[in-house]
Design a protein around this motif. Sequence first.
Motif, PDB file in Angstrom:
ATOM      1  N   ALA A 174     -13.115 -31.846  14.415  1.00  0.00           N
ATOM      2  CA  ALA A 174     -11.834 -31.434  14.991  1.00  0.00           C
ATOM      3  C   ALA A 174     -11.523 -32.235  16.242  1.00  0.00           C
ATOM      4  O   ALA A 174     -12.404 -32.861  16.839  1.00  0.00           O
ATOM      5  CB  ALA A 174     -11.850 -29.932  15.323  1.00  0.00           C
ATOM      6  N   LEU A 205      -9.815 -24.539  11.059  1.00  0.00           N
ATOM      7  CA  LEU A 205     -11.036 -24.852  11.806  1.00  0.00           C
ATOM      8  C   LEU A 205     -12.232 -24.122  11.200  1.00  0.00           C
ATOM      9  O   LEU A 205     -13.312 -24.703  11.042  1.00  0.00           O
ATOM     10  CB  LEU A 205     -10.847 -24.452  13.273  1.00  0.00           C
ATOM     11  N   SER A 250     -15.924 -30.904  18.099  1.00  0.00           N
ATOM     12  CA  SER A 250     -14.515 -31.178  18.403  1.00  0.00           C
ATOM     13  C   SER A 250     -14.432 -31.993  19.689  1.00  0.00           C
ATOM     14  O   SER A 250     -15.087 -31.668  20.682  1.00  0.00           O
ATOM     15  CB  SER A 250     -13.743 -29.865  18.574  1.00  0.00           C
TER      16      SER A 250
END
Length: 290
Positions: free
Chosen positions: A211, A268, A188
């Motif tokens: 992400a 997620l 991420s």
Amino acid sequence: MIDLHMHTTASDGRCSPEDLVQQAFDKGIRTMSVTDHDTMAGVSAAAEAARHLGMTFIPGIEITSVHSGRDVHVLAYFMPRLSEELRDLLSEQRRNRTERAETIAARLAAAGAPIDVAALMEAGAALGGKSLARPQIAQALIAAGHVATVAEAFERFLHEDGPAYVPHRGASPVDVVAMIVAAGGLASLAHPGYTKQDAVIPDLVAAGLGAIEAYHSAHDEATTARYLDMARHYGVAVSGGSDFHGQGTRRCEFFGVVNLPSAEFDRLVERSERCRETAAQRLAMAWGIG
């Protein structure tokens, strides 16, 4: 409450892993991650403390990369351990941080604000090779009497245009994302509204970025909305957290305030499962299995 971005004394936080978990629990956080800079040294102790309190714990790390001479931080989640490739990278990162700290100290001395950099490194070594970063140098400036606060240290000396600032050296964010994905983790992009390196996002997505950290203590509502839209555009999940480093540090008032909505956390987790499946498929192909 869900907070997936926090730091301990394993890097530049002020709380031990166990103390951080207790403080998080007291704030109402029930799902958390420790994301120390370039080390997972605090993860095991934090995970055990979280287990005793019945909390959900996600192993994490915040890896420093460099793009166009500026830092890009990449968060990695859902990796119980580091791959050999990532371990080698982080060993190099720590060496780079030591050399960087020495250069910063020399520039501080030239600016009339010398610090005891040897003591700083000895303290880090005593804590198992603790990763050196600017907040620790700021504390050394306070201890030497040159500034009164961490904020003043950054304002006068350590900000990116300051007289003692030294850019990081390191792997590119594309390479870091690829390593995380190969290890079965989810990558991420950390606090993009703070680092302002949006131009690299398409390449990160192509490398397997899972992400974007839309929820962060440095993001206002408009910035959060911007990165939520961007995550939807690229078809990636979002992460979020306070980026808490301890009481008395920058933006500490957002601890227990900034958090990741549960629906986003579910997405997620789903994305992380797809990342693991992809990594397993790539490994099987590399070995000619299946």
